[in-house]
Design a protein around this motif. Sequence first.
Motif, PDB file in Angstrom:
ATOM      1  N   GLN A 173      -6.124  20.912  -7.125  1.00  0.00           N
ATOM      2  CA  GLN A 173      -4.945  20.140  -6.802  1.00  0.00           C
ATOM      3  C   GLN A 173      -4.894  19.807  -5.455  1.00  0.00           C
ATOM      4  N   THR A 174      -5.135  21.121  -4.767  1.00  0.00           N
ATOM      5  CA  THR A 174      -4.953  21.063  -3.177  1.00  0.00           C
ATOM      6  C   THR A 174      -5.939  19.926  -2.582  1.00  0.00           C
ATOM      7  N   GLY A 218      -0.503  28.910  -0.528  1.00  0.00           N
ATOM      8  CA  GLY A 218      -0.607  27.669   0.143  1.00  0.00           C
ATOM      9  C   GLY A 218      -1.513  26.802  -0.661  1.00  0.00           C
ATOM     10  N   TYR A 219      -1.544  27.112  -2.159  1.00  0.00           N
ATOM     11  CA  TYR A 219      -2.431  26.006  -3.061  1.00  0.00           C
ATOM     12  C   TYR A 219      -1.600  25.652  -4.083  1.00  0.00           C
ATOM     13  N   PRO A 220      -0.962  24.160  -3.924  1.00  0.00           N
ATOM     14  CA  PRO A 220       0.012  23.808  -4.844  1.00  0.00           C
ATOM     15  C   PRO A 220      -0.542  23.728  -6.338  1.00  0.00           C
ATOM     16  N   GLY A 221       0.319  23.596  -7.188  1.00  0.00           N
ATOM     17  CA  GLY A 221      -0.171  23.435  -8.599  1.00  0.00           C
ATOM     18  C   GLY A 221       0.089  21.991  -9.063  1.00  0.00           C
ATOM     19  N   PRO A 222      -0.433  21.481  -9.955  1.00  0.00           N
ATOM     20  CA  PRO A 222      -0.045  20.019 -10.363  1.00  0.00           C
ATOM     21  C   PRO A 222       1.179  19.900 -11.220  1.00  0.00           C
ATOM     22  N   MET A 223       1.585  20.910 -12.032  1.00  0.00           N
ATOM     23  CA  MET A 223       2.926  20.631 -12.436  1.00  0.00           C
ATOM     24  C   MET A 223       4.172  20.523 -11.422  1.00  0.00           C
ATOM     25  N   HIS A 224       4.207  21.222 -10.628  1.00  0.00           N
ATOM     26  CA  HIS A 224       5.256  21.269  -9.634  1.00  0.00           C
ATOM     27  C   HIS A 224       4.939  20.180  -8.509  1.00  0.00           C
ATOM     28  N   THR A 225       3.635  19.742  -8.416  1.00  0.00           N
ATOM     29  CA  THR A 225       3.489  18.549  -7.579  1.00  0.00           C
ATOM     30  C   THR A 225       3.946  17.210  -8.281  1.00  0.00           C
ATOM     31  N   LEU A 226       3.830  17.167  -9.403  1.00  0.00           N
ATOM     32  CA  LEU A 226       4.324  16.245 -10.135  1.00  0.00           C
ATOM     33  C   LEU A 226       5.763  15.924 -10.015  1.00  0.00           C
ATOM     34  N   GLU A 227       6.408  17.336 -10.427  1.00  0.00           N
ATOM     35  CA  GLU A 227       8.060  17.203 -10.026  1.00  0.00           C
ATOM     36  C   GLU A 227       8.352  16.874  -8.649  1.00  0.00           C
ATOM     37  N   LEU A 228       7.745  17.184  -7.595  1.00  0.00           N
ATOM     38  CA  LEU A 228       8.045  16.889  -6.254  1.00  0.00           C
ATOM     39  C   LEU A 228       7.359  15.728  -5.772  1.00  0.00           C
ATOM     40  N   HIS A 265      -4.559  11.343 -10.420  1.00  0.00           N
ATOM     41  CA  HIS A 265      -5.574  12.365 -10.331  1.00  0.00           C
ATOM     42  C   HIS A 265      -4.714  13.446 -10.757  1.00  0.00           C
ATOM     43  N   THR A 266      -3.603  13.976 -10.253  1.00  0.00           N
ATOM     44  CA  THR A 266      -2.637  15.021 -10.724  1.00  0.00           C
ATOM     45  C   THR A 266      -2.449  15.130 -12.119  1.00  0.00           C
ATOM     46  N   GLU A 267      -1.854  13.952 -12.727  1.00  0.00           N
ATOM     47  CA  GLU A 267      -1.503  14.009 -14.210  1.00  0.00           C
ATOM     48  C   GLU A 267      -2.753  14.120 -14.984  1.00  0.00           C
ATOM     49  N   ALA A 268      -4.018  13.671 -14.654  1.00  0.00           N
ATOM     50  CA  ALA A 268      -5.148  13.992 -15.390  1.00  0.00           C
ATOM     51  C   ALA A 268      -5.488  15.335 -15.311  1.00  0.00           C
ATOM     52  N   LEU A 269      -5.523  15.923 -14.106  1.00  0.00           N
ATOM     53  CA  LEU A 269      -5.886  17.497 -13.937  1.00  0.00           C
ATOM     54  C   LEU A 269      -4.946  18.385 -14.732  1.00  0.00           C
ATOM     55  N   LEU A 270      -3.468  18.184 -14.807  1.00  0.00           N
ATOM     56  CA  LEU A 270      -2.716  18.654 -15.427  1.00  0.00           C
ATOM     57  C   LEU A 270      -2.971  18.826 -17.010  1.00  0.00           C
ATOM     58  N   ALA A 271      -3.507  17.689 -17.488  1.00  0.00           N
ATOM     59  CA  ALA A 271      -3.613  17.217 -18.988  1.00  0.00           C
ATOM     60  C   ALA A 271      -4.948  18.131 -19.341  1.00  0.00           C
ATOM     61  N   ARG A 272      -6.066  18.085 -18.266  1.00  0.00           N
ATOM     62  CA  ARG A 272      -7.157  18.910 -18.816  1.00  0.00           C
ATOM     63  C   ARG A 272      -6.901  20.487 -18.717  1.00  0.00           C
ATOM     64  N   HIS A 273      -5.974  20.857 -17.837  1.00  0.00           N
ATOM     65  CA  HIS A 273      -6.034  22.196 -17.590  1.00  0.00           C
ATOM     66  C   HIS A 273      -4.918  22.695 -18.881  1.00  0.00           C
TER      67      HIS A 273
END
Length: 207
Positions: free
Chosen positions: A167-168, A79-89, A102-110
């Motif tokens: 991300q969550t 139950g803890y989503p990841g940023p890449m799939h969150t952006l896809e959805l 926020h999600t795009e910035a998190l994914l770039a840092r990761h």
Amino acid sequence: MKHITVLKFSLPCILWLAGSAAMAQQHQHGSGTMSSSLPAASPYAGQQAREIKALSAAQTQDLLAGKGMELAKAAELNGYPGPMHTLELAQPLELSAQQKQHTEALLARHKAEARALGEQLVQAERELDAAFAARRIDAATLAGYTQRIGQLQAALRASHLRTHLQQTEFLTSEQVSRYAQLRGYTASADSSPSPSPSPSPSPSHQR
């Protein structure tokens, strides 16, 4: 009398021929048993040609690209989503502009962190492989190599899992639930069977 003499000499010959045939058959059977009992080829056969024996070419590329490699399953499947799939959805999740940012910035840092750790891990595996190939390794140096590799593996996995935690925090509980449905982890409310209609009352109970 001559006929009887021929039989006396023919019988030993027949017995000798029969014995020779039996021995030959037994030898062939034994040879077949020995050949079939040979051990099968190792599943590692062919991997000795790898540049880094412990890593396939695909694994090396995934590490250098910062891919997930199933390292965040403990988070993703609980139950803890990841940023890449969150952006896809993003559209079905109805992400706000701020959530998307926020999600795009998190994914770039990761991704930057995962690539750096992956590069270090590939290099550490390459050095361990080279030490074995050159026959210049002992128990002390082995401990140093494996300790370094273990630390990098732990750091890489922690990076993936930590990203899911972060991300969550950007999502609402409804979005987290919807994410699980869209990813196929839980049944969608739309796909749940509708309740059966209540039976009509019998004429005797109608007013």
